[in-house]
Design a protein around this motif. Structure first.
Motif, PDB file in Angstrom:
ATOM      1  N   VAL A   1      -1.494  -2.035  -8.342  1.00 58.09           N
ATOM      2  CA  VAL A   1      -2.057  -1.231  -7.254  1.00 58.09           C
ATOM      3  C   VAL A   1      -1.409  -1.588  -5.922  1.00 58.09           C
ATOM      4  N   ILE A   2      -1.279  -2.878  -5.644  1.00 55.66           N
ATOM      5  CA  ILE A   2      -0.660  -3.319  -4.394  1.00 55.66           C
ATOM      6  C   ILE A   2       0.789  -2.843  -4.322  1.00 55.66           C
ATOM      7  N   ALA A   3       1.501  -2.941  -5.438  1.00 53.05           N
ATOM      8  CA  ALA A   3       2.902  -2.500  -5.463  1.00 53.05           C
ATOM      9  C   ALA A   3       3.020  -1.001  -5.184  1.00 53.05           C
ATOM     10  N   MET A   4       2.110  -0.190  -5.736  1.00 54.73           N
ATOM     11  CA  MET A   4       2.185   1.263  -5.522  1.00 54.73           C
ATOM     12  C   MET A   4       1.804   1.654  -4.099  1.00 54.73           C
ATOM     13  N   VAL A   5       0.841   0.944  -3.508  1.00 54.23           N
ATOM     14  CA  VAL A   5       0.480   1.213  -2.115  1.00 54.23           C
ATOM     15  C   VAL A   5       1.672   0.930  -1.206  1.00 54.23           C
ATOM     16  N   ILE A   6       2.348  -0.189  -1.440  1.00 55.25           N
ATOM     17  CA  ILE A   6       3.531  -0.529  -0.650  1.00 55.25           C
ATOM     18  C   ILE A   6       4.596   0.558  -0.788  1.00 55.25           C
ATOM     19  N   TYR A   7       4.777   1.069  -2.010  1.00 56.08           N
ATOM     20  CA  TYR A   7       5.763   2.132  -2.257  1.00 56.08           C
ATOM     21  C   TYR A   7       5.427   3.396  -1.466  1.00 56.08           C
ATOM     22  N   VAL A   8       4.156   3.775  -1.423  1.00 54.38           N
ATOM     23  CA  VAL A   8       3.748   5.015  -0.747  1.00 54.38           C
ATOM     24  C   VAL A   8       3.919   4.920   0.763  1.00 54.38           C
ATOM     25  N   VAL A   9       3.559   3.770   1.346  1.00 53.55           N
ATOM     26  CA  VAL A   9       3.512   3.667   2.811  1.00 53.55           C
ATOM     27  C   VAL A   9       4.804   3.129   3.423  1.00 53.55           C
ATOM     28  N   SER A  10       5.828   2.876   2.609  1.00 54.44           N
ATOM     29  CA  SER A  10       7.041   2.219   3.126  1.00 54.44           C
ATOM     30  C   SER A  10       8.142   3.181   3.561  1.00 54.44           C
ATOM     31  N   GLY A  11       7.818   4.450   3.736  1.00 57.32           N
ATOM     32  CA  GLY A  11       8.800   5.386   4.258  1.00 57.32           C
ATOM     33  C   GLY A  11       9.539   6.204   3.221  1.00 57.32           C
ATOM     34  N   PHE A  12       9.159   6.105   1.950  1.00 59.40           N
ATOM     35  CA  PHE A  12       9.821   6.880   0.908  1.00 59.40           C
ATOM     36  C   PHE A  12       9.317   8.324   0.856  1.00 59.40           C
ATOM     37  N   PHE A  13       8.226   8.624   1.584  1.00 62.12           N
ATOM     38  CA  PHE A  13       7.644   9.967   1.576  1.00 62.12           C
ATOM     39  C   PHE A  13       7.452  10.459   3.011  1.00 62.12           C
ATOM     40  N   PRO A  14       8.542  10.702   3.723  1.00 67.06           N
ATOM     41  CA  PRO A  14       8.436  11.074   5.147  1.00 67.06           C
ATOM     42  C   PRO A  14       7.705  12.387   5.376  1.00 67.06           C
ATOM     43  N   ASP A  15       7.774  13.318   4.425  1.00 67.11           N
ATOM     44  CA  ASP A  15       7.110  14.609   4.609  1.00 67.11           C
ATOM     45  C   ASP A  15       5.631  14.566   4.246  1.00 67.11           C
ATOM     46  N   SER A  16       5.275  13.756   3.244  1.00 63.97           N
ATOM     47  CA  SER A  16       3.896  13.783   2.741  1.00 63.97           C
ATOM     48  C   SER A  16       3.059  12.584   3.183  1.00 63.97           C
ATOM     49  N   TRP A  17       3.684  11.499   3.685  1.00 62.17           N
ATOM     50  CA  TRP A  17       2.901  10.371   4.208  1.00 62.17           C
ATOM     51  C   TRP A  17       3.382  10.079   5.632  1.00 62.17           C
ATOM     52  N   THR A  18       2.520  10.404   6.599  1.00 58.79           N
ATOM     53  CA  THR A  18       2.868  10.190   8.006  1.00 58.79           C
ATOM     54  C   THR A  18       1.953   9.163   8.659  1.00 58.79           C
ATOM     55  N   GLY A  19       1.283   8.363   7.840  1.00 64.08           N
ATOM     56  CA  GLY A  19       0.405   7.322   8.364  1.00 64.08           C
ATOM     57  C   GLY A  19      -1.063   7.710   8.285  1.00 64.08           C
ATOM     58  N   LEU A  20      -1.916   6.764   8.665  1.00 60.94           N
ATOM     59  CA  LEU A  20      -3.356   7.008   8.640  1.00 60.94           C
ATOM     60  C   LEU A  20      -3.730   8.051   9.686  1.00 60.94           C
ATOM     61  N   SER A  21      -4.713   8.880   9.367  1.00 62.20           N
ATOM     62  CA  SER A  21      -5.082   9.970  10.269  1.00 62.20           C
ATOM     63  C   SER A  21      -6.583  10.238  10.198  1.00 62.20           C
ATOM     64  N   LEU A  22      -7.145  10.589  11.347  1.00 65.44           N
ATOM     65  CA  LEU A  22      -8.560  10.975  11.396  1.00 65.44           C
ATOM     66  C   LEU A  22      -8.817  12.307  10.713  1.00 65.44           C
TER      67      LEU A  22
END
Length: 499
Positions: free
Chosen positions: A233-254
């Motif tokens: 789980v920790i490894a996959m979270v790091i993969y998602v938030v480390s910049g490999f998905f610039p279009d679909s992950w832009t950081g935490l949002s309200l």
């Protein structure tokens, strides 16, 4: 791919068809072959990695049961009760709450709204973590719950202790399921596959060290599971938030808190659909626990169910492929392509199921030895070989139909079908055959097959009669309701017209 919606065919396909026509061969046949081949490639691009992920993650529990079985009959029964009753209850809710993401992310990808995927993921995390907190008492009170269900007191006591040991795994599920749907909807799964396979290898080594070498018993088995789950789980979270998905992950949002109630409603519908499915197997285990010599009965059926669930993890890959392909094509406004993808996926999964059933029948006197070295347990499990083969065959079709339902957003309808087939027919039939006619475990399993056959038939009829163009319109309505700030219905229509 040459679609049924009138898209322009590739030049090489046109040329090939013209050559066939010049030779007097039918172009339509080649068109079907070409479409089938292209669709099959798309399906395997999703199903292949998804199979490896689901098999690897399920095998963590599979390995735990195998090591526990060699500790003793009581330990095997306790782990089985934990896995199939307590975890079976909460696992269905957690997986269901995360499965709303499968519908929304898949349809958003089809419509080109990648900007909303990260928001959907965060919404799902909020919902699954809160759900996990609400369900934690099921683990803390496992022994009283099992006693209330009139299970053997020795099994209930040990299962309760084991449940408290594996609470960390439960919270890992809350993070894991949404990430899986996020990655699968974009067919970005090979890193997740690698992480899952490595985690399984780590889990085997941990069980060998903690259970076999250090002789820590069920505590060692629980520690191995907790570590293995959280590592991946920790490894996959790091993969998602480390910049490999610039279009679909832009950081935490309200924005994750916006339209949360609508998201919850779809999550609840998904949870009901999957819970009713998984609780069916939980009910079977509980019914077996009421038979004479419950330890032997539970051990024998747990061996078969673990094998059946393991093969289901393979067909779950086709479930994911069906869900992603259908949701993508409906989101893109191509209903006929969605329908064609269903046919290809069902036929492929069916071929795999037939192969599994044949292998199982050829080894029905040997497969129980993977879990136990006790002759009575091996003999009792072997007697269930034919029932297990029939279940594997049927479950090569049913998960794919469920994947189609999730891709189309039919979760509520399938939940109702589950109630009718499983709880009004399957369980009563199993109780009647198992207890009234004294057929024991075989009678209870026969009842389970009755419910499965009925549900498979109804879902096949439902999908054959479905109006897929209408489903595409409903997919667009979902995107209008939960669409991203940079997309409007007009831009969606324009983008589809460009396709």
């Amino acid at each position: 791919m040459a679609s049924a919606e009138g898209e322009e065919q590739p030049t090489e396909v046109k040329t090939f068809q013209m050559e066939r026509q010049a030779r007097g061969e039918p172009a339509v046949k080649q068109n079907i072959i070409t479409k089938s081949w292209e669709e099959s490639k798309k399906m395997w691009e999703i199903a292949g990695p998804a199979i490896l992920v689901s098999v690897s993650q399920f095998s963590i529990g599979f390995v735990t049961v195998a090591f526990a079985g060699h500790l003793g009959e009581l330990q095997l029964a306790a782990v089985t009760m934990t896995t199939n009753v307590i975890e079976g209850f909460v696992f269905g809710i957690m997986l269901g709450m995360g499965s709303a993401l499968e519908t929304l992310c898949g349809q958003a990808v089809g419509a080109g709204q990648h900007n909303m995927l990260g928001i959907y993921l965060q919404r799902s995390w909020i919902i699954t973590v809160i759900t996990a907190l609400c369900l934690m008492p099921c683990y803390l009170l496992a022994t009283p719950i099992l006693n209330l269900l009139r299970q053997d007191k020795h099994i209930a006591e040990l299962a309760g202790k084991y449940c408290r040991m594996v609470i960390p795994q439960f919270f890992a599920y809350a993070i894991n399921f949404p990430i899986q749907k996020f990655l699968q909807s974009q067919t970005k799964v090979w890193v997740m596959t690698t992480i899952s396979v490595l985690s399984l290898g780590c889990h085997v080594l941990l069980n060998w060290a903690l259970v076999t070498k250090l002789e820590l018993g069920l505590l060692g088995a629980a520690m191995a599971g907790n570590i293995s789950w959280w590592l991946q789980v920790i490894a996959m979270v790091i993969y998602v938030v480390s910049g490999f998905f610039p279009d679909s992950w832009t950081g935490l949002s309200l924005l994750a808190f916006k339209s949360l109630w609508g998201f919850v409603k779809l999550s609840l519908a998904s949870a009901v659909m999957l819970c009713l499915e998984l609780w069916y197997f939980t009910a079977i285990i509980l019914m077996v626990g009421y038979l004479k010599d419950p330890t032997l009965a539970v051990d024998s059926i747990s061996i078969c169910m673990n094998l059946q669930l393991w093969t289901s993890m393979v067909t779950l890959g086709f479930n994911v492929a069906a869900s992603v392909r259908v949701s993508n094509e409906l989101g893109a406004g191509r209903p006929k392509v969605a329908k064609f993808s269903i046919v290809v996926t069902v036929l492929t999964s069916l071929a795999v199921g037939i192969t599994f059933a044949a292998v199982l029948l050829a080894t029905k006197h040997d497969f129980p030895k993977l879990f136990s070295d006790k002759p009575p347990v091996i003999k009792a499990a072997s007697k269930l070989g034919y029932f297990l083969a029939a279940t594997i065959f049927l479950n090569s079709i049913l998960p794919v139909l469920h994947g189609v339902a999730v891709g189309a957003g039919w979760q509520a309808y399938v939940g109702l079908i589950n109630i009718i087939c499983y709880y009004l027919f399957g369980i009563p039939a199993g109780a009647l055959l198992g207890f009234k006619f004294n057929l024991g475990v075989q009678g209870i399993w026969s009842g389970m097959l009755v419910g499965t056959v009925l549900q498979t038939t109804i879902l096949l009829v439902l999908m054959l009669r479905a109006t897929w163009r209408k489903e595409a319109v409903q997919a667009e309505e979902r995107l209008r309701t939960w669409g991203g700030p940079n997309e409007t219905p007009e831009t969606l229509v324009e983008s589809r017209s460009a396709d």
